[in-house]
Structures are given as C-alpha cells and as structure tokens.
Design an enzyme around this catalytic site. Structure first.
Site, short mmCIF file in Angstrom:
data_model
loop_
_atom_site.label_atom_id
_atom_site.label_comp_id
_atom_site.label_asym_id
_atom_site.label_seq_id
_atom_site.Cartn_x
_atom_site.Cartn_y
_atom_site.Cartn_z
N GLU A 115 -38.34 -22.31 -32.59
CA GLU A 115 -37.40 -21.19 -32.39
C GLU A 115 -36.98 -20.97 -30.94
O GLU A 115 -36.95 -19.85 -30.46
CB GLU A 115 -38.01 -19.89 -32.94
CG GLU A 115 -38.38 -19.98 -34.41
CD GLU A 115 -38.90 -18.67 -34.99
OE1 GLU A 115 -39.13 -17.72 -34.21
OE2 GLU A 115 -39.09 -18.60 -36.20
N GLU B 56 -40.06 -24.28 -44.05
CA GLU B 56 -40.54 -22.93 -44.38
C GLU B 56 -39.69 -22.28 -45.47
O GLU B 56 -39.41 -21.08 -45.44
CB GLU B 56 -40.51 -22.03 -43.13
CG GLU B 56 -41.30 -22.60 -41.96
CD GLU B 56 -41.37 -21.67 -40.76
OE1 GLU B 56 -41.05 -20.47 -40.90
OE2 GLU B 56 -41.75 -22.15 -39.67
C1 XIL Z 1 -44.91 -15.57 -40.10
C2 XIL Z 1 -46.16 -15.34 -40.94
O1 XIL Z 1 -45.86 -15.64 -42.29
C3 XIL Z 1 -46.60 -13.92 -40.81
O2 XIL Z 1 -47.85 -13.73 -41.46
C4 XIL Z 1 -46.75 -13.53 -39.33
O3 XIL Z 1 -47.09 -12.17 -39.22
C5 XIL Z 1 -45.45 -13.82 -38.59
O4 XIL Z 1 -45.11 -15.16 -38.77
N1 XIL Z 1 -41.03 -18.54 -38.69
C6 XIL Z 1 -42.18 -19.18 -38.37
C7 XIL Z 1 -43.47 -18.75 -38.98
O5 XIL Z 1 -42.13 -20.20 -37.66
O6 XIL Z 1 -44.55 -18.96 -38.13
C8 XIL Z 1 -43.40 -17.30 -39.40
O7 XIL Z 1 -44.60 -16.95 -40.07
C9 XIL Z 1 -42.19 -17.05 -40.25
C10 XIL Z 1 -40.93 -17.36 -39.49
#
Ligand code: XIL
Length: 471
Positions: free
Chosen positions: A160, A274
């Site tokens: 990101e 994701e």
């Molecule tokens: C999220 C997790 O699912 C949560 O439990 C945490 O509080 C925040 O992060 N993009 C990403 C992931 O790269 O690491 C994120 O995961 C969701 C968005």
C-alpha cells in the site's frame, strides 16, 4: 472463548454436510485438490482468533482441507514481529509455519514495509531520520525474512505505498517510511528481502488496483513502477491485487484480467491476495438468494480470470467464514466470504468449484518453476526436468504428463514419450502462436519471435504444459 464438548459435536456434525468434508462423503474434490492439479494456489488467511486459540474447531478443519496457501491476518506485520527495537517475536508466525508444514500449505508472508501496523517505537524514536529509518527497515527485513528463509514462499515486501488521489503517486503522508526516507525505501526493501532469501518470490501489494488501467490510476502507476524496477534490476517477481470489493463492482474481474496481461509483458506474476466481495452492512438480514448468487457469479468471474491468465499463481481470500471478517469489524460491509457464519459453504463456494471444473488442468498453466504442489491426500510428485535451452522450467502436472517430456533448443521443440502428439504454443497472454502435430519427435517453431512462451503437448490422455524460452 471456550467451546463445550457437546457444542463441538453438534457443530462438526453439521459441518460434515458442508463443503469441508464433502470429499470424505461424496468423493467431491476439495478446492485445494483442484488447485493442485492446476499448479495453482488457492487459500485464505488464518484469522487472529486462530492464533489465539479462540476460534471454532470447524475453522481449522475446513481451512486445511480446502486450501493450499495461507497468510497471517496480522501476525507477521511489523508491530507483531518487532514490537520493541531489535526484539523479535516469531512465536505466532512460527505457529503458522508449523501448521502449514504439517498440512503442506504454501505460506505468504505479509507484510514487510507498510505504513500501517508499524510498531510505535519506529516513529517515536526515528521519525524523519533517514539513515536511522533505513537501518531499522533493513534490520527488520533481514531478521524477519532471514528467520523464515526457505519456509515463506513469497513476501509482500511493500504494501500500500500508493496514495488514493485521482492521479496516483506515492503515499507521501501518513507513512513513516516515505516521509523519512523517500521513494527509495521501496527499492531497498526488495533488495534486502532478496538478499535474505534469494528463493522467495517478492511482491508489491496494494488495493484498488482492480479499478483498472485508466490514466492516472493506481494500477497504471504500479505498471510504470514495475517497468522501472525490472529495468533497474530490482528483484520484484509479483504484484498482489488485494481486491477488497463490493457486490456492485461488476467490472473488476475484467480489470484484473487486463492487469494480468500488462504484468505478463513485464515477466511478473499477478496474484489476488486479499479478495472479499462484501455487501453493505445495512443489508445484513435482508439478503436474498439472488444476492448470494450474484456474489457467487463475481467470485466465479475472478476464478475464471485467475485460471485463464498464465501468469497468475495465487488466489487468496481475506477470511474463511463470515463469522470472522474484518469487513464487519472495520469496513461497514458484511458477508463477503465463501462460508457463512455457521461454516456452511455459500453459493460463492459452489461457483468457485464450477469454475475450477470448467478449466481442466491440461488448459491451466502454472507460473511456478520449481515448486512442488502437494496435498496430504494425493502426494504425487512433480517433474522438474531441465528444459534444455529454457531459462525457466515450469512444473508439470504429475499424473497427467505420463511419460511425455519436452525441451527446446533454439527454435526446435523436442518431444519424447509419444509417437504422435498435438503441440500448441501460446504467448504469455494466452494467444496461440503455433498449433500443429509432432510425428518425428520434434517440431520447428520457425517464425516465432524470441521470448517466453507456454508449450502444451498432448498425446492421448497425457498432457504436458511448460514455459519455454525461444532464443
Ligand atoms: C487487516 C486485518 O484483517 C485486521 O484484523 C487489522 O485490524 C487491520 O488489517 N489490507 C491489508 C491487510 O494489507 O493487512 C489488512 O488486514 C486489510 C487491508
């Protein structure tokens, strides 16, 4: 949370009817079996509740039965692995790696350089101090990647790093790394990670890439950066599109296809890292069969794209059950996953299975060279034979290849193990560049420009697909 014995019994009994166990009952294949045959990885996270032993027993049963790649939801992030300066905590990460080993599941490491979930000590001690921050990031990457060397197949090296502006650029505020170091933290992170584990695949991972390749988009920006990284010898091998979408985002699967093709030209794998397809939270309780079917349709389109694009390797969903999802907790969305809150497979699960079955293994190309994809049930090996002049040997689908083998020298493709075979050669975007019969043990691929291709040879029921280099 504790689980009463009787409750577990009832829950598991109910799950037996669900997809997690259908293979035992009706000999239905699992997702991971079909993924393995296709040389691909399909998986989901281990939620933080799993690490804390605070999750229903069905979770792990389904997880290890259905999936062959895993990611830690939070446990390999900076704040989890280096909570105090140079004091590393690998307890939870190790727990996942052990579990993955025991169940023959591939591990993705997530994430090394990210502006979020960085331990507080980094900013409070070193904000704005370039040399210090470079040293901190280098040490972190060396120690974490080094600890998991050979055990984590792929890392999200940078996560990101692009902003959300209409004209995409690096995220310049809210990132301790960018603000203190500048954009070179990205290049350095890849170099350090590669040094710590030269065999690991290294990804740039981000969200909103599925919005498409229009001018100024995040996706176009990443494509430009990957071009630059490749030109400069930065060891990036993959891009991850997070793909947190909503049910209304109907064009996103085809946008991901376009993205895969753009990265194929650059010799980079595209992974879905994701995926979740949520409904607005307000609709919870009002969703109809048609809504779930629509969700399934979108999942299926993503799976179709994934299986049809030769440079896609992993398909990871950000959660297993709607009972445990960051969508409800943080995103104002709900019910975006394959299993409902009772661990029953949803239409989305069935849609993924349909897509897998409609893309036979012989037609799906694996982008991996030397990776053995095995599962606990079927442990047939892989063929890692040298492919002559090729720089890359692609894993073959064991069992299907029979005694077929091939290698290429210059413009000649040699085939052994069959008297007559049908030969197809595709470019990395899946377009046919050659189709013909082989009856003398070789075919000439004259007129095909130098480059990377996928050759598929079929003889009777045997089929072999490999990446080849024509030089
Ligand atoms: C999220 C997790 O699912 C949560 O439990 C945490 O509080 C925040 O992060 N993009 C990403 C992931 O790269 O690491 C994120 O995961 C969701 C968005």
């Amino acid at each position: 949370m504790t689980f009463k014995k009787s409750a577990i019994g009832i829950a598991l009994g109910a799950t037996l009817l669900g997809a997690g166990f259908t293979s035992a009952i009706a000999a239905e294949p699992t997702i991971r079996e079909l993924a393995k045959e296709r040389g691909r990885f399909i998986g989901t996270i281990l939620n933080s509740e799993w690490f804390n032993d605070d999750i229903e027993p069905e979770f792990e049963e389904i997880h290890k039965t259905q999936f062959n790649v895993v990611v830690a939801e939070n446990e390999m992030k900076f704040d989890a692995t280096e909570p105090a300066e140079n004091e590393f905590n690998f307890t939870k990460g190790d727990k996942m790696v052990e579990y993955a080993k025991a169940n023959k599941i591939r591990v993705r490491g997530h994430a090394l350089a990210w502006h979020s979930q960085v331990a507080a000590w980094v900013s409070s001690n070193y904000a704005g101090q370039k040399e210090k921050l470079l040293a901190v990031l280098k040490n972190h990457i060396e120690k974490v990647v080094g600890h998991y060397k050979g055990q984590v197949a792929e890392w999200d090296v940078v996560n990101e790093a692009i902003n959300d502006e209409y004209n995409a650029d690096w995220r310049s505020s809210g990132s301790v790394w960018y603000e203190g170091i500048g954009a070179e933290f990205l290049d350095s992170a890849f170099v350090w990670a590669h040094k710590a584990d030269p065999n690991a695949e290294l990804c740039y991972n981000d969200y909103s890439l599925e919005w498409g390749l229009r001018e100024g988009s995040k996706a176009s920006f990443v494509v430009e950066q990957v071009k630059r990284w490749k030109k400069n010898g930065i060891p990036i091998t993959c891009v991850g599109t997070q793909t947190h979408i909503e049910i209304a985002h109907e064009t996103t699967p085809q946008n991901v296809r376009a993205l895969a093709k753009a990265f194929a030209e650059l010799g980079v794998t595209l992974n879905i890292t994701e995926l979740d397809i949520g409904f607005p939270k307000g609709e919870s309780g009002k969703l109809t069969a048609a809504d779930y079917a629509k969700q399934g349709h979108l999942y299926r389109q993503f799976m179709d794209v994934f299986l049809e694009e030769p440079n896609m390797g992993e398909f990871v969903i950000w959660g297993l059950t709607d009972a445990h999802s960051w969508l409800d907790e943080q995103q104002g969305k709900t019910e975006g996953l394959l299993y409902d809150k009772q661990y029953k497979p949803k239409p989305a699960y069935d849609s993924i299975m349909v897509s897998l079955k409609e893309h036979p293994a012989a037609n799906v190309v694996s982008p991996y060279s030397d990776i053995e994809i095995v599962d606990p049930i079927d442990t047939t090996g892989t063929d890692s034979t040298d492919v002559g002049d090729s720089t890359i040997a692609v894993r073959t689908v064991a069992g299907l290849a029979g005694s077929l083998s091939m290698h290429v020298s210059g413009h000649t493709l040699f085939i052994a193990g069959a008297k007559a075979a049908k030969v197809d050669v595709f470019d990395m975007q899946g377009r046919s560049v050659f189709s013909g019969k082989c009856e003398k043990g070789f075919v000439e691929l004259n007129g095909i420009p130098e480059g990377l291709y996928v050759a598929r040879v079929r003889s009777g029921s045997a089929s072999l697909a490999k990446r080849i280099a024509i030089k």
